[in-house]
Design a protein around this motif. Structure first.
Motif, PDB file in Angstrom:
ATOM      1  N   CYS A   4      14.519  -5.026  20.162  1.00 51.34           N
ATOM      2  CA  CYS A   4      13.692  -3.837  20.378  1.00 51.34           C
ATOM      3  C   CYS A   4      12.351  -4.215  20.990  1.00 51.34           C
ATOM      4  N   THR A   5      11.793  -5.315  20.544  1.00 51.92           N
ATOM      5  CA  THR A   5      10.549  -5.801  21.122  1.00 51.92           C
ATOM      6  C   THR A   5      10.762  -6.180  22.588  1.00 51.92           C
ATOM      7  N   LEU A   6      11.885  -6.828  22.864  1.00 51.53           N
ATOM      8  CA  LEU A   6      12.216  -7.178  24.237  1.00 51.53           C
ATOM      9  C   LEU A   6      12.375  -5.935  25.101  1.00 51.53           C
ATOM     10  N   VAL A   7      13.012  -4.906  24.561  1.00 53.04           N
ATOM     11  CA  VAL A   7      13.196  -3.649  25.300  1.00 53.04           C
ATOM     12  C   VAL A   7      11.847  -3.028  25.634  1.00 53.04           C
ATOM     13  N   LEU A   8      10.945  -3.003  24.676  1.00 55.57           N
ATOM     14  CA  LEU A   8       9.616  -2.431  24.918  1.00 55.57           C
ATOM     15  C   LEU A   8       8.846  -3.228  25.965  1.00 55.57           C
ATOM     16  N   VAL A   9       8.925  -4.539  25.888  1.00 53.52           N
ATOM     17  CA  VAL A   9       8.238  -5.381  26.882  1.00 53.52           C
ATOM     18  C   VAL A   9       8.821  -5.145  28.274  1.00 53.52           C
ATOM     19  N   LEU A  10      10.132  -5.035  28.366  1.00 54.65           N
ATOM     20  CA  LEU A  10      10.760  -4.790  29.665  1.00 54.65           C
ATOM     21  C   LEU A  10      10.407  -3.413  30.219  1.00 54.65           C
ATOM     22  N   LEU A  11      10.307  -2.412  29.343  1.00 57.43           N
ATOM     23  CA  LEU A  11       9.896  -1.088  29.807  1.00 57.43           C
ATOM     24  C   LEU A  11       8.462  -1.085  30.299  1.00 57.43           C
ATOM     25  N   ALA A  22      19.339  -4.659  27.297  1.00 55.83           N
ATOM     26  CA  ALA A  22      18.827  -5.229  26.044  1.00 55.83           C
ATOM     27  C   ALA A  22      18.968  -4.234  24.890  1.00 55.83           C
ATOM     28  N   MET A  23      18.759  -2.941  25.177  1.00 53.48           N
ATOM     29  CA  MET A  23      18.922  -1.934  24.121  1.00 53.48           C
ATOM     30  C   MET A  23      20.379  -1.810  23.716  1.00 53.48           C
ATOM     31  N   ALA A  24      21.292  -1.951  24.660  1.00 47.65           N
ATOM     32  CA  ALA A  24      22.718  -1.940  24.317  1.00 47.65           C
ATOM     33  C   ALA A  24      23.061  -3.128  23.420  1.00 47.65           C
ATOM     34  N   ALA A  25      22.494  -4.283  23.717  1.00 50.75           N
ATOM     35  CA  ALA A  25      22.714  -5.454  22.863  1.00 50.75           C
ATOM     36  C   ALA A  25      22.135  -5.219  21.472  1.00 50.75           C
ATOM     37  N   ALA A  26      20.964  -4.593  21.408  1.00 49.85           N
ATOM     38  CA  ALA A  26      20.355  -4.289  20.102  1.00 49.85           C
ATOM     39  C   ALA A  26      21.204  -3.295  19.332  1.00 49.85           C
ATOM     40  N   THR A  27      21.749  -2.301  20.026  1.00 53.33           N
ATOM     41  CA  THR A  27      22.592  -1.305  19.373  1.00 53.33           C
ATOM     42  C   THR A  27      23.874  -1.935  18.846  1.00 53.33           C
ATOM     43  N   LEU A  28      24.438  -2.843  19.598  1.00 53.19           N
ATOM     44  CA  LEU A  28      25.668  -3.490  19.154  1.00 53.19           C
ATOM     45  C   LEU A  28      25.421  -4.462  18.003  1.00 53.19           C
ATOM     46  N   CYS A  29      24.208  -4.995  17.905  1.00 49.73           N
ATOM     47  CA  CYS A  29      23.888  -5.883  16.781  1.00 49.73           C
ATOM     48  C   CYS A  29      23.611  -5.088  15.511  1.00 49.73           C
ATOM     49  N   LYS A  30      22.740  -4.125  15.606  1.00 58.01           N
ATOM     50  CA  LYS A  30      22.364  -3.276  14.463  1.00 58.01           C
ATOM     51  C   LYS A  30      22.247  -1.852  14.961  1.00 58.01           C
ATOM     52  N   VAL A  37      15.507   5.087  20.299  1.00 57.41           N
ATOM     53  CA  VAL A  37      15.845   5.568  21.645  1.00 57.41           C
ATOM     54  C   VAL A  37      15.029   6.796  22.060  1.00 57.41           C
ATOM     55  N   PRO A  38      14.896   7.835  21.220  1.00 55.88           N
ATOM     56  CA  PRO A  38      14.091   8.989  21.665  1.00 55.88           C
ATOM     57  C   PRO A  38      12.641   8.628  21.993  1.00 55.88           C
ATOM     58  N   PHE A  39      12.081   7.701  21.255  1.00 51.49           N
ATOM     59  CA  PHE A  39      10.701   7.289  21.531  1.00 51.49           C
ATOM     60  C   PHE A  39      10.596   6.549  22.864  1.00 51.49           C
ATOM     61  N   MET A  40      11.619   5.771  23.186  1.00 51.74           N
ATOM     62  CA  MET A  40      11.624   5.078  24.480  1.00 51.74           C
ATOM     63  C   MET A  40      11.777   6.072  25.629  1.00 51.74           C
ATOM     64  N   VAL A  61      19.979   5.985  30.100  1.00 46.98           N
ATOM     65  CA  VAL A  61      20.913   6.457  29.078  1.00 46.98           C
ATOM     66  C   VAL A  61      22.358   6.179  29.490  1.00 46.98           C
ATOM     67  N   LEU A  62      22.654   6.318  30.770  1.00 49.63           N
ATOM     68  CA  LEU A  62      24.007   6.065  31.251  1.00 49.63           C
ATOM     69  C   LEU A  62      24.402   4.601  31.043  1.00 49.63           C
ATOM     70  N   ILE A  63      23.539   3.690  31.422  1.00 44.55           N
ATOM     71  CA  ILE A  63      23.827   2.261  31.247  1.00 44.55           C
ATOM     72  C   ILE A  63      23.922   1.915  29.771  1.00 44.55           C
ATOM     73  N   TRP A  64      22.943   2.354  28.995  1.00 43.28           N
ATOM     74  CA  TRP A  64      22.924   2.055  27.556  1.00 43.28           C
ATOM     75  C   TRP A  64      24.152   2.643  26.861  1.00 43.28           C
ATOM     76  N   GLY A  65      24.466   3.889  27.153  1.00 45.69           N
ATOM     77  CA  GLY A  65      25.592   4.541  26.500  1.00 45.69           C
ATOM     78  C   GLY A  65      26.924   3.932  26.871  1.00 45.69           C
ATOM     79  N   THR A  66      27.086   3.584  28.132  1.00 48.46           N
ATOM     80  CA  THR A  66      28.344   2.986  28.584  1.00 48.46           C
ATOM     81  C   THR A  66      28.584   1.632  27.940  1.00 48.46           C
ATOM     82  N   ILE A  67      27.578   0.784  27.948  1.00 45.63           N
ATOM     83  CA  ILE A  67      27.738  -0.548  27.357  1.00 45.63           C
ATOM     84  C   ILE A  67      27.936  -0.436  25.847  1.00 45.63           C
ATOM     85  N   SER A  68      27.203   0.462  25.202  1.00 49.41           N
ATOM     86  CA  SER A  68      27.368   0.641  23.757  1.00 49.41           C
ATOM     87  C   SER A  68      28.763   1.166  23.417  1.00 49.41           C
ATOM     88  N   ALA A  69      29.240   2.129  24.202  1.00 44.72           N
ATOM     89  CA  ALA A  69      30.581   2.669  23.951  1.00 44.72           C
ATOM     90  C   ALA A  69      31.650   1.604  24.151  1.00 44.72           C
TER      91      ALA A  69
END
Length: 77
Positions: A4-11, A22-30, A37-40, A61-69
């Motif tokens: 999540c910290t990495l996602v914020l730094v990248l944004l 990175a957010m998809a990786a975070a979602t798949l981990c925890k 996500v709404p705050f981002m 959202v498309l990239i994050w949702g696809t990789i998470s799914a």
């Protein structure tokens, strides 16, 4: 939370596509990081004007949702 910290730094550094990976990786981990996500998305909305922000939010959202799914596919089946 390191992802999540990495996602914020990248944004902040204007790398939205990398941050969505990175957010998809975070979602798949925890899965509880989905609460962030709404705050981002609000951050992206406030950073850009309306039209570019909507385009960036849609692609993020498309990239994050696809990789998470795809990552949760074994759980669904």
């Amino acid at each position: 939370m390191a992802f999540c910290t990495l996602v914020l730094v990248l944004l902040i550094n204007k790398k939205p596509y990398t941050s969505s990976f990175a957010m998809a990786a975070a979602t798949l981990c925890k899965f509880h990081v989905v609460l962030i996500v709404p705050f981002m998305l609000v951050y992206i909305w406030n950073k850009e004007f309306a039209k570019p922000a909507l385009k960036q939010i849609f692609s993020w959202v498309l990239i994050w949702g696809t990789i998470s799914a795809l990552g949760f596919l074994p759980v669904y089946l």
